[in-house]
Write an enzyme that holds these catalytic residues in place. Structure first.
Site, PDB file in Angstrom:
ATOM      1  N   SER A 196      11.647  -7.195 -45.246  1.00 16.42           N
ATOM      2  CA  SER A 196      10.557  -6.227 -45.168  1.00 16.42           C
ATOM      3  C   SER A 196      10.783  -5.094 -46.161  1.00 16.42           C
ATOM      4  O   SER A 196      10.863  -5.330 -47.358  1.00 16.42           O
ATOM      5  CB  SER A 196      10.439  -5.717 -43.727  1.00 16.42           C
ATOM      6  OG  SER A 196       9.230  -5.031 -43.527  1.00 16.42           O
ATOM      7  N   ASP A 350       1.679 -13.066 -41.199  1.00 22.51           N
ATOM      8  CA  ASP A 350       2.221 -11.776 -41.599  1.00 22.51           C
ATOM      9  C   ASP A 350       1.317 -11.163 -42.663  1.00 22.51           C
ATOM     10  O   ASP A 350       0.935 -11.841 -43.625  1.00 22.51           O
ATOM     11  CB  ASP A 350       3.637 -11.980 -42.153  1.00 22.51           C
ATOM     12  CG  ASP A 350       4.316 -10.694 -42.604  1.00 22.51           C
ATOM     13  OD1 ASP A 350       3.792  -9.608 -42.313  1.00 22.51           O
ATOM     14  OD2 ASP A 350       5.383 -10.791 -43.240  1.00 22.51           O
ATOM     15  N   HIS A 380       5.911 -11.590 -38.870  1.00 21.50           N
ATOM     16  CA  HIS A 380       6.833 -10.603 -39.428  1.00 21.50           C
ATOM     17  C   HIS A 380       7.950 -10.277 -38.435  1.00 21.50           C
ATOM     18  O   HIS A 380       7.703 -10.052 -37.259  1.00 21.50           O
ATOM     19  CB  HIS A 380       6.074  -9.322 -39.779  1.00 21.50           C
ATOM     20  CG  HIS A 380       6.840  -8.387 -40.660  1.00 21.50           C
ATOM     21  ND1 HIS A 380       6.916  -8.558 -42.017  1.00 21.50           N
ATOM     22  CD2 HIS A 380       7.593  -7.290 -40.370  1.00 21.50           C
ATOM     23  CE1 HIS A 380       7.659  -7.594 -42.540  1.00 21.50           C
ATOM     24  NE2 HIS A 380       8.085  -6.817 -41.563  1.00 21.50           N
TER      25      HIS A 380
END
Length: 410
Positions: A196, A350, A380
């Site tokens: 991320s 995501d 995610h």
């Protein structure tokens, strides 16, 4: 008080409790129905995903209330560190940046006397997260790869906005490259990785070392980016649009935009402008728009043709959205050339899926060796969900395949 009054008071209290109970049950049922109905289609293990989504929505709401009441960012206390009996785990400081070093037993072979190394940058939108929260995941990486893994505690936004988190990660990486032998590591076998926001930081560090610091340090062996956040230019990509429609399990579009803004300038009045791409409306014909070209996602969409006469004029407080160390997808084609072997994972459910796909395509076009791995039913954060109570088979698969790539290519 007379018996009649006591009776009436008692019945009133019981009635209130009954109504509160009924209202709570009804509210919970409505909330559960909302969560389930808005789950992305074909998401992996939907019943578990529903629980995770409910937990995350509750957490985000409490964090929002905490901040609105003036208490600042709500950062949860990390759990106790996991036990790593086969690893030597050491707190250290790399030129002022706190790190945890995970060192497995040395395994000398006939051809290699030193181990590989990896810098890990944690996720959390540059705002939350810590090396302590990621202790379990990083320990697994060290155990599965046999590499010395350095987990970096970069300073967090909004107290420390860009470029401070990036500079902390760069400083730690440079230090490790210079002092690798002190940890039994071969400086030519060091990579960077993260998930991320950590994937963003890993990509930015790799870009910087490949460009400005190319002659000062040994080249990186690889970069491994797990559902990375790579651009703040276009918040209307197909995966973002889908996220507005189905409300993702973990990372809603507006939350990601809030994270980007806290990292950039902490001006929350810009959320709606960013969400509608108002901040880049004047740049639709610029070369920067071609860096996030929808053609990378769907070849039936015509390639954009940049107008070199477009004026690039952004307010000072948002101009860093075009800085490749803030948004790696904004890197020029020439600066992508020469980047190390790259591994990118994306999840179908995501909002950041398209960021990873576009970056992988651009790297491939620049001649970089790239492996893009897609998990269509994943969402995610799922690579961190490999143990009870949040255990997902897709997360376990991602974790294993990620470690295999690192072990085979470091």
């Amino acid at each position: 008080m007379s018996p009649v009054c006591v009776y009436r008071l008692t019945m009133g209290v019981l009635g209130t409790v009954t109504w509160l109970t009924a209202a709570s049950a009804l509210g919970a049922a409505v909330f559960a129905a909302y969560l389930y109905s808005s789950l992305p289609p074909d998401v992996t293990e939907p019943r578990k995903a529903l629980i995770v989504k409910g937990f995350m929505r509750s957490h985000f709401f409490m964090a929002w209330v905490h901040e609105k009441m003036g208490f600042g960012i709500m950062r949860p206390q990390p759990p106790p560190r996991a036990s790593h009996p086969s690893l030597e785990v050491t707190d250290a400081s790399f030129d002022g940046v706190r790190v945890l070093v995970y060192k497995p037993p040395a395994q000398k072979t006939a051809t290699e006397s030193k181990m590989a190394g990896l810098l890990w940058f944690h996720g959390g939108g540059w705002v939350i997260g810590s090396i302590d929260e990621y202790d379990g995941l990083v320990g697994r990486i060290a155990n599965k790869t046999g590499a010395v893994v350095v987990s970096v505690e970069y300073r967090l936004a909004p107290e420390h906005k860009f470029p401070i988190p990036f500079e902390d990660c760069l400083t730690a990486t440079q230090h490790f490259l210079q002092h690798a032998s002190e940890y039994g590591v071969d400086p030519t076998r060091i990579g960077v990785a993260g998930d991320s926001a950590g994937g963003n930081l890993a990509a930015a560090v790799a870009l910087r070392l490949n460009k400005d610091d190319k002659k000062k340090f040994p080249p990186l062996k690889l970069q491994a980016l797990v559902y990375p956040a790579l651009q703040a230019f276009d918040f209307q990509t197909p995966s973002y649009v889908r996220g507005h429609k189905f409300s993702p399990v973990v990372l809603p579009p507006n939350l990601m935009i809030v994270f980007w803004i806290k990292y950039l300038n902490n001006n929350m009045s810009l959320v709606d402008t960013f969400s509608n791409n108002g901040h880049t409306a004047a740049l639709k014909k610029s070369r920067f728009a071609s860096f996030v070209d929808r053609d990378f996602l769907d070849e039936s969409v015509p390639r954009s043709t940049p107008d070199e006469d477009v004026s690039i004029d952004l307010p000072d407080d948002i101009k860093d959205i075009l800085n490749p160390y803030f948004s790696p997808l904004m890197a020029e084609d020439a600066d992508l050339s020469g980047l190390p072997n790259t591994y990118v994972t994306v999840c179908g459910k995501d909002i950041l899926r398209d960021d990873g796909i576009m970056y992988a395509k651009r790297l491939e076009m620049a001649g970089v060796q790239v492996q893009l791995v897609r998990y269509p039913s994943g969402f995610h954060g799922i690579m961190s969900m490999t143990s009870e109570p949040f255990y997902f088979e897709v997360g376990k698969q991602m974790d294993q395949e990620f470690a295999t790539f690192l072990r085979d290519h470091l």
